[in-house]
Design a protein around this motif. Sequence first.
Motif, PDB file in Angstrom:
ATOM      1  N   ARG A  39       2.002  42.177  22.898  1.00  6.67           N
ATOM      2  CA  ARG A  39       3.076  43.096  22.500  1.00  6.67           C
ATOM      3  C   ARG A  39       3.204  43.134  20.974  1.00  6.67           C
ATOM      4  O   ARG A  39       3.317  44.202  20.375  1.00  6.67           O
ATOM      5  CB  ARG A  39       4.394  42.656  23.127  1.00  6.67           C
ATOM      6  N   TYR A  40       3.153  41.960  20.338  1.00  6.11           N
ATOM      7  CA  TYR A  40       3.230  41.920  18.878  1.00  6.11           C
ATOM      8  C   TYR A  40       1.989  42.549  18.244  1.00  6.11           C
ATOM      9  O   TYR A  40       2.084  43.207  17.205  1.00  6.11           O
ATOM     10  CB  TYR A  40       3.441  40.490  18.371  1.00  6.11           C
ATOM     11  N   LEU A  43       2.463  46.219  18.200  1.00  3.82           N
ATOM     12  CA  LEU A  43       3.374  46.597  17.116  1.00  3.82           C
ATOM     13  C   LEU A  43       2.640  46.631  15.778  1.00  3.82           C
ATOM     14  O   LEU A  43       2.865  47.538  14.964  1.00  3.82           O
ATOM     15  CB  LEU A  43       4.558  45.620  17.050  1.00  3.82           C
ATOM     16  N   ALA A  44       1.766  45.669  15.560  1.00  3.22           N
ATOM     17  CA  ALA A  44       0.991  45.646  14.321  1.00  3.22           C
ATOM     18  C   ALA A  44       0.019  46.824  14.282  1.00  3.22           C
ATOM     19  O   ALA A  44      -0.110  47.491  13.252  1.00  3.22           O
ATOM     20  CB  ALA A  44       0.227  44.324  14.195  1.00  3.22           C
ATOM     21  N   ASP A  45      -0.650  47.099  15.397  1.00  2.00           N
ATOM     22  CA  ASP A  45      -1.599  48.214  15.449  1.00  2.00           C
ATOM     23  C   ASP A  45      -0.910  49.555  15.210  1.00  2.00           C
ATOM     24  O   ASP A  45      -1.507  50.479  14.653  1.00  2.00           O
ATOM     25  CB  ASP A  45      -2.328  48.242  16.793  1.00  2.00           C
ATOM     26  N   GLU A  51       0.234  43.215   9.644  1.00  2.00           N
ATOM     27  CA  GLU A  51      -0.731  42.279  10.229  1.00  2.00           C
ATOM     28  C   GLU A  51      -0.321  40.840   9.899  1.00  2.00           C
ATOM     29  O   GLU A  51      -0.456  39.950  10.728  1.00  2.00           O
ATOM     30  CB  GLU A  51      -2.145  42.573   9.709  1.00  2.00           C
ATOM     31  N   GLU A  52       0.194  40.637   8.689  1.00  6.43           N
ATOM     32  CA  GLU A  52       0.655  39.295   8.294  1.00  6.43           C
ATOM     33  C   GLU A  52       1.817  38.836   9.177  1.00  6.43           C
ATOM     34  O   GLU A  52       1.852  37.688   9.617  1.00  6.43           O
ATOM     35  CB  GLU A  52       1.090  39.285   6.836  1.00  6.43           C
ATOM     36  N   LYS A  57       3.760  35.424  13.629  1.00  4.01           N
ATOM     37  CA  LYS A  57       4.391  35.311  14.940  1.00  4.01           C
ATOM     38  C   LYS A  57       3.438  34.673  15.939  1.00  4.01           C
ATOM     39  O   LYS A  57       3.837  33.839  16.753  1.00  4.01           O
ATOM     40  CB  LYS A  57       4.833  36.698  15.436  1.00  4.01           C
ATOM     41  N   LYS A  58       2.161  35.045  15.895  1.00  2.00           N
ATOM     42  CA  LYS A  58       1.157  34.465  16.780  1.00  2.00           C
ATOM     43  C   LYS A  58       1.079  32.956  16.582  1.00  2.00           C
ATOM     44  O   LYS A  58       1.081  32.188  17.543  1.00  2.00           O
ATOM     45  CB  LYS A  58      -0.198  35.121  16.519  1.00  2.00           C
TER      46      LYS A  58
END
Length: 64
Positions: A39-40, A43-45, A51-52, A57-58
Amino acid sequence: MPDTSGVTINHCYFFDKVVPFGDKHSLETDMKLANEIRRYKELADEGIITEEEFLQKKKQLLGL
């Protein structure tokens, strides 16, 4: 491809981190974690987060 019959696998690679396979509860928890990371990533894509921010978060979710 090597013959893996009879081989017991007790670890998996999960987003570049080796994690031991656990019981059913652990598998369910791992699937929830994977879905949250996906999901995150989406959101970045989509440019909603950077991306940072995704990578931070990852790492937080994976406990790194």
